[in-house]
Enzyme design. Sequence first.
Site: not given
Length: 369
Positions: A215-216
């Site tokens: 995920d970011g």
Amino acid sequence: MSLDPVQVMKGQDPMPNTCPAASNGDSKAPWDDSKEIHDNVGSTKKPKSPKPENAVTIAVSSRVLFRTEKEQKVFEQKGIEEYLRYQVEHENEPFAPGPAFPFVKALEAVNSRLRELYPESEELFDIVLVTYNHAHVGVRLINTINYHNLFIERFCMTGGSSPIGYLKAWHTNLYLSADAEKVQEALAEGIAAATMFMPEKQIEVSETQLRVAFDGDAVLFSDESERIFKAHGLDKFFEHERENENRLLDHGPLKGFLELLGKLQKKFYAKGHRLDCPIRTYLVTARSAASSGIRALKTLRAWGLETDEALFLAGAPKGPMLEKIRPHIYFDDQMFHVEGAVEMGAIAAHVPYGIAQKYPHKKSTNAGK
């Protein structure tokens, strides 16, 4: 859907600080020809372990590397002494693979390729098995490792003590556990860490290419943008990202691990193996590409990092994408997304970091991250 980590003691491992109860230790079960197995293993020349300061060190809890639910029930129902007796009596029975098992096997596959290309290099993955268990249980763990033909030479059996201090001594670059509290302790000490979960029906993953998905926000990046979204809503989030498009995001807890993966990838590229590199990385984010994705990409580029693939989902569920990617591990800071991945059979790990831990994601919202 509500997930429980693959835990032995619902948040705590067996903590045998007393001497184990007596046991005859003569039990022979599903692994009867253990002598033959050990003889075969002993006759196989194993590679030398790299020095910790040169390696990418992955510390893995025994509870996520192997399945220990049956032993958990023994401890909960009969106590520590019976638990220890059970482990000794069944030490010739190998544990079944847990959620981290395919990940570890993939790491070893990468090491094999690296050794072929760079025989003298110690820039390799080094696996450390971490357990709260008493040393007596180590016999069963060693037997299991040999049975599954894993190359794990470094053990840390703490007898109930916290392993965090040892993780720092091992120069640990990533810690995977079923104990969320210990994962939080590791993160607080600056060690990349995540809590792993076991899908009921696990999808098949590659045996020749390590696939890691991130995920970011609050994983590769800080939770700065997520804080804007939680406090002011989606429109303000988009406005903030447009205004700060050229300002780099700060780093998150897993940035260093992606950096190390990238370093190893470049070793393969240098030998002409970009197209068949045995490491592949993915950014899987709920950010929208046009409205907020550009800042994430510019940040990665400024760091000198890249992911092989980047998926901007604009709030769409991540599970179906992860089912197609078939990662050995996917890291996310929100349990909502971890649950969605596990429902699709993907191996997912929760990074308990950032503002999302105080404000859990609601299914009715369409977050920008």
